[in-house]
Design an enzyme around this catalytic site. Sequence first.
Site, short mmCIF file in Angstrom:
data_model
loop_
_atom_site.label_atom_id
_atom_site.label_comp_id
_atom_site.label_asym_id
_atom_site.label_seq_id
_atom_site.Cartn_x
_atom_site.Cartn_y
_atom_site.Cartn_z
N ASP A 141 0.84 -1.20 0.00
CA ASP A 141 0.00 0.00 0.00
C ASP A 141 0.87 1.24 0.00
O ASP A 141 2.05 1.20 0.37
CB ASP A 141 -0.85 0.04 1.29
CG ASP A 141 -2.03 -0.92 1.26
OD1 ASP A 141 -2.39 -1.40 0.17
OD2 ASP A 141 -2.59 -1.17 2.34
N ARG A 199 -1.56 -0.49 -8.47
CA ARG A 199 -2.92 -0.07 -8.14
C ARG A 199 -2.93 1.48 -8.17
O ARG A 199 -2.04 2.11 -7.60
CB ARG A 199 -3.28 -0.55 -6.73
CG ARG A 199 -4.61 0.01 -6.23
CD ARG A 199 -4.69 -0.02 -4.73
NE ARG A 199 -4.85 -1.34 -4.18
CZ ARG A 199 -4.54 -1.63 -2.92
NH1 ARG A 199 -4.01 -0.71 -2.13
NH2 ARG A 199 -4.71 -2.85 -2.46
#
Length: 303
Positions: free
Chosen positions: A129, A180
């Site tokens: 992340d 992402r």
Amino acid sequence: MLNAALRKVILSAADNAQVRRVVSKHGMRLGGARFVAGETMDECVRVLRELNDRGLYANTTLLGEAVRDEAEARAVADEYIVLVDRLAAEALRANVALKLTHLGLELSEGLAYDNLRRIVERGSFIRIDMEQSAFVEPTLRLYRRLRDDGFDNVGTVLQAYLYRTESDLEGLLPLRPNLRLVKGAYLEPPDVAYPKKTDVDAAYVRLLETMLRAGGYTAIATHDETIVEHAIRFADEHAVPNDTFEFQMLYGVRPQLQLDLAARGYKVLVATPYGPEWYPYLMRRLGERPANALFLLRNLTRR
Ligand code: FDA
């Protein structure tokens, strides 16, 4: 305008000790459970299976961020190893996304790398992340280091709200990365991130088009239906193969849109976190949509 101001208030209030006490005590019961798949791995695995049964993919995260010492960071990595092995053993269509500060990045980059590598070595796909802007540089450095060390089962995240992201993307594309793309969830100063939502949305679309055309793998992580439909149109028009991108959304956010996209034949992955340390995660979700905070407050006043 009002939403942007409320977002600032909610994200700033997240650090207030009293807010933390009240939300930590009552938050899950008052509606936070809509966004978090429970406090234990067993509870989470049940939710992941339900998502799979409905035709959705999933990823999961053990909630938690900055750790206090090396032993805690190693214990977090140990739990991740148990988790990835369990997802594989149960043949769930689910992978893991984690935060480097949870693995000790603020204590030492070497410690975070060792912990991350131990998890990646299990062979399952791991996504790193992206956290506050101060961590972007070390996060990209550790991602590249893993790729240099021969690990392809790893991806990371770029945030459209940061001015630097277009150049970060350009630097990463030769690796044919698995990225992402998100708008960005943290409170950032105007010298590092676009303050206006319309600018963030426009940057997202520019980055998305570059990614889709570049030939890596793109996880289109947004609940913004206009962008989702734009991505579908753009992929069609530019003959971008369906197996080079997927949609990602958060557990509890736009569940019907998730199912509708899956029914149209697109891969949809639902990010489904668990763990006792859900407070900062929940506060970011409330900040994204102040109506969520009002929903929690209403439940609090109804008690
Ligand atoms: P936007 O905020 O414009 O919302 C579009 C619409 O979606 C809203 O109008 C509303 O209907 C709905 N919506 C959005 N958020 C909602 C919420 N919380 N509750 C209810 N409805 C909501 N960020 C980051 O900085 N680092 C990261 O690593 C990640 N990782 C990540 C993974 C995945 C799978 C997703 C979907 C998102 C992230 N994010 C993130 C969060 C991201 O940066 C962003 O804050 C949220 O996705 C909200 O922005 P949208 O793109 O959905 O658009």
